[in-house]
Design an enzyme around this catalytic site. Structure first.
Site, mmCIF file in Angstrom:
data_model
loop_
_atom_site.group_PDB
_atom_site.id
_atom_site.type_symbol
_atom_site.label_atom_id
_atom_site.label_comp_id
_atom_site.label_asym_id
_atom_site.label_seq_id
_atom_site.Cartn_x
_atom_site.Cartn_y
_atom_site.Cartn_z
ATOM 1 N N GLU A 65 18.940 37.832 28.771
ATOM 2 C CA GLU A 65 19.742 38.830 28.332
ATOM 3 C C GLU A 65 18.902 39.883 27.328
ATOM 4 O O GLU A 65 18.600 39.194 26.177
ATOM 5 C CB GLU A 65 20.922 38.522 27.599
ATOM 6 C CG GLU A 65 21.876 37.757 28.775
ATOM 7 C CD GLU A 65 22.759 38.577 29.442
ATOM 8 O OE1 GLU A 65 22.782 39.766 29.428
ATOM 9 O OE2 GLU A 65 23.596 37.985 30.347
ATOM 10 N N HIS A 91 23.550 44.200 37.381
ATOM 11 C CA HIS A 91 24.590 45.008 36.766
ATOM 12 C C HIS A 91 24.208 46.476 36.374
ATOM 13 O O HIS A 91 23.164 46.681 35.676
ATOM 14 C CB HIS A 91 25.214 44.442 35.433
ATOM 15 C CG HIS A 91 25.947 42.866 35.776
ATOM 16 N ND1 HIS A 91 25.684 41.830 34.918
ATOM 17 C CD2 HIS A 91 26.891 42.748 36.638
ATOM 18 C CE1 HIS A 91 26.533 41.025 35.244
ATOM 19 N NE2 HIS A 91 27.088 41.450 36.411
ATOM 20 N N ARG A 93 25.041 49.081 34.639
ATOM 21 C CA ARG A 93 24.696 49.677 33.537
ATOM 22 C C ARG A 93 23.261 49.255 32.676
ATOM 23 O O ARG A 93 23.277 49.913 31.503
ATOM 24 C CB ARG A 93 25.877 49.776 32.719
ATOM 25 C CG ARG A 93 26.483 48.281 32.306
ATOM 26 C CD ARG A 93 27.793 48.335 31.650
ATOM 27 N NE ARG A 93 28.366 46.952 31.567
ATOM 28 C CZ ARG A 93 29.671 46.501 31.302
ATOM 29 N NH1 ARG A 93 30.515 47.528 31.272
ATOM 30 N NH2 ARG A 93 30.113 45.447 31.230
ATOM 31 N N GLU A 94 23.202 48.180 33.056
ATOM 32 C CA GLU A 94 21.924 47.506 32.225
ATOM 33 C C GLU A 94 20.597 48.041 32.674
ATOM 34 O O GLU A 94 19.592 47.230 32.897
ATOM 35 C CB GLU A 94 21.933 45.853 32.400
ATOM 36 C CG GLU A 94 23.477 45.315 31.813
ATOM 37 C CD GLU A 94 23.816 43.909 32.611
ATOM 38 O OE1 GLU A 94 22.933 43.265 33.090
ATOM 39 O OE2 GLU A 94 24.929 43.671 32.399
ATOM 40 N N HIS A 113 18.963 41.019 32.699
ATOM 41 C CA HIS A 113 20.240 41.458 32.014
ATOM 42 C C HIS A 113 20.223 42.016 30.884
ATOM 43 O O HIS A 113 19.154 41.750 30.180
ATOM 44 C CB HIS A 113 21.508 40.519 32.354
ATOM 45 C CG HIS A 113 21.870 40.093 33.708
ATOM 46 N ND1 HIS A 113 23.054 40.241 34.252
ATOM 47 C CD2 HIS A 113 21.066 39.393 34.654
ATOM 48 C CE1 HIS A 113 22.991 39.958 35.484
ATOM 49 N NE2 HIS A 113 22.032 39.241 35.919
ATOM 50 N N SER A 114 21.126 42.762 30.497
ATOM 51 C CA SER A 114 21.399 42.982 28.972
ATOM 52 C C SER A 114 23.044 42.944 28.665
ATOM 53 O O SER A 114 23.687 43.071 29.678
ATOM 54 C CB SER A 114 20.770 44.505 28.680
ATOM 55 O OG SER A 114 21.731 45.444 29.138
ATOM 56 N N ARG A 123 29.620 48.656 36.098
ATOM 57 C CA ARG A 123 29.026 47.280 36.183
ATOM 58 C C ARG A 123 28.533 46.922 37.697
ATOM 59 O O ARG A 123 27.604 46.105 37.903
ATOM 60 C CB ARG A 123 29.703 46.153 35.298
ATOM 61 C CG ARG A 123 29.473 44.666 35.377
ATOM 62 C CD ARG A 123 30.237 44.169 34.609
ATOM 63 N NE ARG A 123 30.305 42.730 34.830
ATOM 64 C CZ ARG A 123 29.536 41.779 34.328
ATOM 65 N NH1 ARG A 123 28.676 42.134 33.139
ATOM 66 N NH2 ARG A 123 29.577 40.357 34.598
HETATM 67 O O1 0X9 Z 1 28.305 37.635 32.830
HETATM 68 C C1 0X9 Z 1 27.176 37.896 33.612
HETATM 69 O O2 0X9 Z 1 26.978 37.965 34.714
HETATM 70 C C2 0X9 Z 1 25.735 37.699 32.453
HETATM 71 N N1 0X9 Z 1 26.087 38.482 31.444
HETATM 72 S S1 0X9 Z 1 26.177 39.942 31.345
HETATM 73 O O3 0X9 Z 1 26.431 40.481 29.889
HETATM 74 N N2 0X9 Z 1 24.734 40.695 31.651
HETATM 75 O O4 0X9 Z 1 26.968 40.443 32.343
HETATM 76 C C3 0X9 Z 1 25.535 36.206 32.279
HETATM 77 C C4 0X9 Z 1 25.427 35.492 33.309
HETATM 78 C C5 0X9 Z 1 25.123 33.986 33.233
HETATM 79 N N3 0X9 Z 1 24.752 32.940 34.148
HETATM 80 C C6 0X9 Z 1 25.811 32.317 34.440
HETATM 81 N N4 0X9 Z 1 26.919 32.375 34.342
HETATM 82 N N5 0X9 Z 1 25.590 31.669 35.661
HETATM 83 ZN ZN ZN Z 2 24.377 41.550 33.462
#
Ligand code: 0X9
Ligand code: ZN
Length: 408
Positions: free
Chosen positions: A367, A167, A169-170, A293-294, A224
């Site tokens: 995260e 992503h 922005r992270e 990620h964050s 993002r």
């Molecule tokens: O939503 C996402 O892609 C991730 N969180 S974020 O805030 N960085 O965008 C979490 C992904 C977790 N993994 C799966 N859902 N498989």
């Molecule tokens: Zn992310």
């Protein structure tokens, strides 16, 4: 928020440190000619104490604070127009710390600086470090992995794979991946055990087009997705909804303008294809996949497409616990652990589920902590503590993985 009002014409600014100017804006005030009337107006401006930092060539100037709105009104009253030339002076100044072959945790880096750092490491440590240009992003940026070994030239070791920046922005995620690289390569003696039967492969920026886009201006800072057009009006798909495993089965949007658009079909994003192909090259050897990620202080494991838990949930939980406990012991920061669906939400087509399905017995999304006004933007001054804390967790998890999955 405060602003820096910098009059370019005829005036200049001496800057000392970047973090002082985080969030400051730079404006160019329109001057058609330097008539006596205009000179008078500028003098008025310089006397007015509602704005900050009009400096002349000798560094002398007014010093106060105002908002853009107040200042725009003032300019309007005295008939001077302005143009925004830099939305975040601090960010630009950070770049002015030259890249000289080593990275620090004092600022965020551009994608080309990151690639340059990887190449420089390979030159400095030619027996231990190998760079692979794994593929290109939609806009043609090279996605490079660094493989870190102990230099014993043994092939077919187990593999720990880390990536960051899926992503855009992270930014703290690529920063944490870079810190992991720098420790493993430049401080290798400390990680002897973790490099004995394991190679580490790191792709610090999975989504370089998005990452570069977020560095353009404050208006694009929170982007993002990827940068491939998704419709006539909109750009980008969410790379973490684009993997070919239960694609589009939950948590994705079908609106091409949405931040969680899963793409017109699975693997529509070239960056996702590159990562998918890479993951398959470690078949049988890949033991831990860790995607950074964050934000949220979470260590998430599969599944993210269903509330059901994998059969090996105890193994996943054990390794994640090692990470969260080590971080808590080191800094007192709490990380929550659990399956993506149960702790966060359903989001199918993500890289962690894909890697787990592709054979990595341990697969996590980590995260990292929030920071900055929008949570995705920890200031440069916060990078050091976050990436060091993250590294404590990664090392603890790696030790557990090495113990649980010895080389066969
Ligand atoms: O939503 C996402 O892609 C991730 N969180 S974020 O805030 N960085 O965008 C979490 C992904 C977790 N993994 C799966 N859902 N498989
Ligand atoms: Zn992310």
């Amino acid at each position: 928020m405060t602003y820096l009002w910098l009059l370019l014409s005829n005036l200049c600014l001496v800057l000392v440190s970047s973090s002082v100017y985080d969030g400051y804006k730079e404006l160019e005030l329109a001057t058609k000619s330097r008539s006596a009337v205009e000179n008078f107006r500028f003098a008025e401006l310089a006397r007015n104490d509602s704005f900050h930092g009009l400096y002349n060539k000798r560094g002398l100037g007014a010093s106060a604070r105002s908002t853009e709105e107040t200042f725009a009104k003032l300019l309007d009253t005295i008939g001077i127009s302005y143009r925004l030339v830099n939305g975040d002076v601090g960010l630009t100044l950070g770049r002015e710390i030259p890249y000289e072959g080593g990275l620090s945790t004092e600022r965020y880096y551009t994608h080309s600086e990151i690639n340059q750092y990887l190449e420089d490491l390979a030159k400095r440590f030619p027996t231990r470090v190998f760079i692979k240009a794994a593929g290109k992003s939609y806009e043609g940026r090279w996605m490079k992995t660094i493989t870190i070994t102990n230099g014993d030239q043994r092939t077919n070791k187990n593999v720990i794979f880390i990536d960051g920046g899926i992503h855009a922005r992270e930014w703290i995620a690529p920063a944490a991946a870079l810190y992991a690289i720098s420790e493993l390569v430049e401080n290798f003696v400390a990680y002897h055990e973790l490099l004995l039967d394991y190679d580490w492969v790191v792709l610090p920026v999975v989504n370089p087009d998005g990452y570069e886009y977020t560095q353009l201006s404050p208006d694009t800072r929170l982007w993002r997705k990827t940068r491939q057009p998704s419709s006539a009006e909109c750009i980008g798909s969410d790379p973490n909804r684009n993997f070919d495993f239960h694609w589009n089965e939950g948590g994705s949007s079908s609106d091409p303008c949405s931040d969680t658009y899963g793409g017109p079909q699975a693997l529509s994003e070239p960056e996702v294809v590159v990562l998918r192909d890479l993951l398959h090259t470690f078949s049988g050897r890949g033991k831990m996949y860790l995607t950074l990620h964050s934000y949220g202080n979470l260590i998430l494991y599969p599944w993210g497409w269903t509330p059901d838990l994998p059969e090996t949930v105890d193994d996943l939980h054990e390794v994640a616990t090692a990470g969260s406990e080590a971080i808590y012991a080191a800094t007192g920061t709490k990380y929550e652990i659990g399956s993506s669906t149960n702790v966060l939400y359903v989001a199918a087509g993500a890289s962690d589920d894909y890697a787990f399905h592709a054979g990595f017995p341990i697969s996590f999304t980590m995260e990292l902590p929030a920071g900055g006004p929008n949570d995705f933007d920890p200031p440069p001054s916060a990078i050091d503590s976050i990436v060091k804390e993250t590294w404590v967790g990664i090392v603890a998890m790696a030790h557990k993985v090495v113990e649980k999955y010895p080389l066969e």
